[in-house]
Design a protein around this motif. Structure first.
Motif, PDB file in Angstrom:
ATOM      1  N   ASP A  55       0.614  12.282   4.691  1.00  0.00           N
ATOM      2  CA  ASP A  55       0.981  12.171   3.278  1.00  0.00           C
ATOM      3  C   ASP A  55       1.704  10.861   2.949  1.00  0.00           C
ATOM      4  O   ASP A  55       2.213  10.696   1.847  1.00  0.00           O
ATOM      5  CB  ASP A  55       1.817  13.374   2.831  1.00  0.00           C
ATOM      6  N   ASN A  56       1.728   9.921   3.892  1.00  0.00           N
ATOM      7  CA  ASN A  56       2.359   8.625   3.657  1.00  0.00           C
ATOM      8  C   ASN A  56       1.350   7.705   2.975  1.00  0.00           C
ATOM      9  O   ASN A  56       0.703   6.866   3.604  1.00  0.00           O
ATOM     10  CB  ASN A  56       2.871   8.026   4.971  1.00  0.00           C
ATOM     11  N   GLU A  57       1.216   7.894   1.673  1.00  0.00           N
ATOM     12  CA  GLU A  57       0.208   7.170   0.910  1.00  0.00           C
ATOM     13  C   GLU A  57       0.395   5.658   0.969  1.00  0.00           C
ATOM     14  O   GLU A  57      -0.582   4.908   1.038  1.00  0.00           O
ATOM     15  CB  GLU A  57       0.197   7.657  -0.534  1.00  0.00           C
ATOM     16  N   ALA A  58       1.648   5.197   0.935  1.00  0.00           N
ATOM     17  CA  ALA A  58       1.899   3.754   0.966  1.00  0.00           C
ATOM     18  C   ALA A  58       1.420   3.143   2.282  1.00  0.00           C
ATOM     19  O   ALA A  58       0.745   2.102   2.286  1.00  0.00           O
ATOM     20  CB  ALA A  58       3.380   3.471   0.756  1.00  0.00           C
ATOM     21  N   ALA A  59       1.755   3.785   3.400  1.00  0.00           N
ATOM     22  CA  ALA A  59       1.322   3.261   4.698  1.00  0.00           C
ATOM     23  C   ALA A  59      -0.194   3.304   4.824  1.00  0.00           C
ATOM     24  O   ALA A  59      -0.815   2.330   5.268  1.00  0.00           O
ATOM     25  CB  ALA A  59       1.967   4.050   5.836  1.00  0.00           C
ATOM     26  N   THR A  95      -1.668   0.533   2.739  1.00  0.00           N
ATOM     27  CA  THR A  95      -1.394  -0.782   3.328  1.00  0.00           C
ATOM     28  C   THR A  95      -2.277  -1.017   4.545  1.00  0.00           C
ATOM     29  O   THR A  95      -2.899  -2.072   4.676  1.00  0.00           O
ATOM     30  CB  THR A  95       0.092  -0.892   3.721  1.00  0.00           C
ATOM     31  N   TYR A  96      -2.329  -0.051   5.452  1.00  0.00           N
ATOM     32  CA  TYR A  96      -3.151  -0.202   6.652  1.00  0.00           C
ATOM     33  C   TYR A  96      -4.623  -0.360   6.280  1.00  0.00           C
ATOM     34  O   TYR A  96      -5.344  -1.159   6.880  1.00  0.00           O
ATOM     35  CB  TYR A  96      -2.956   0.973   7.597  1.00  0.00           C
ATOM     36  N   GLY A  97      -5.070   0.397   5.293  1.00  0.00           N
ATOM     37  CA  GLY A  97      -6.455   0.283   4.858  1.00  0.00           C
ATOM     38  C   GLY A  97      -6.770  -1.088   4.287  1.00  0.00           C
ATOM     39  O   GLY A  97      -7.812  -1.678   4.588  1.00  0.00           O
TER      40      GLY A  97
END
Length: 138
Positions: free
Chosen positions: A109-113, A116-118
């Motif tokens: 559920d860490n949408e920001a990570a 970013t990784y994507g």
């Protein structure tokens, strides 16, 4: 933005707000002393804006890969591409050091990570489960 590879404890301490908890001096010294451990800090106008750390791991039948250990961006610098730039810089460093790949793990559920990784080229690996051993620290 300038991204620097960090080798001095003082630089880590000056960017302590980017970590989950204040850096511990002994652990910082051990981390920086190992050439297979990498810490990059992004600076905007000489202000530490974000950091990423990575650890090289080598296995006899696989070679060396880089584990993206932690990514942190100061709240006031989020949304400016700092995280993506740090992850991309770490991936470049992994390639320079002949790593065959790089990987990380985060909460689903860490949408920001995940975003970013994507944006930095990472793709989810289907069918994996993370297992942890939590040893009490005294």
């Amino acid at each position: 933005m300038e991204i620097r590879r960090i080798t001095q404890v003082e630089a880590v301490e000056a960017a302590g707000h980017l970590f989950d908890a204040p850096p511990r001096r002994g652990a910082t010294e051990r981390f920086l002393a190992d050439e297979r451990h990498h810490l990059l800090i992004a600076y905007l106008d000489d202000v530490p804006a974000g950091m990423v750390s990575g650890v090289e791991m080598t296995h006899p039948d696989k070679g060396t890969e880089l584990f993206l250990y932690e990514l942190g961006v100061d709240d006031s610098f989020r949304g400016r591409g700092v995280g993506r730039a740090l992850v991309s810089a770490l991936a470049d460093l992994a390639r320079e050091r002949d790593c065959y790949g790089m990987w990380s793990i985060t909460e689903e559920d860490n949408e920001a990570a995940l975003a970013t990784y994507g944006r930095a080229g990472g793709v989810p690996e289907e069918g994996l489960v993370a297992l942890v051993w939590d040893f009490d620290q005294v």
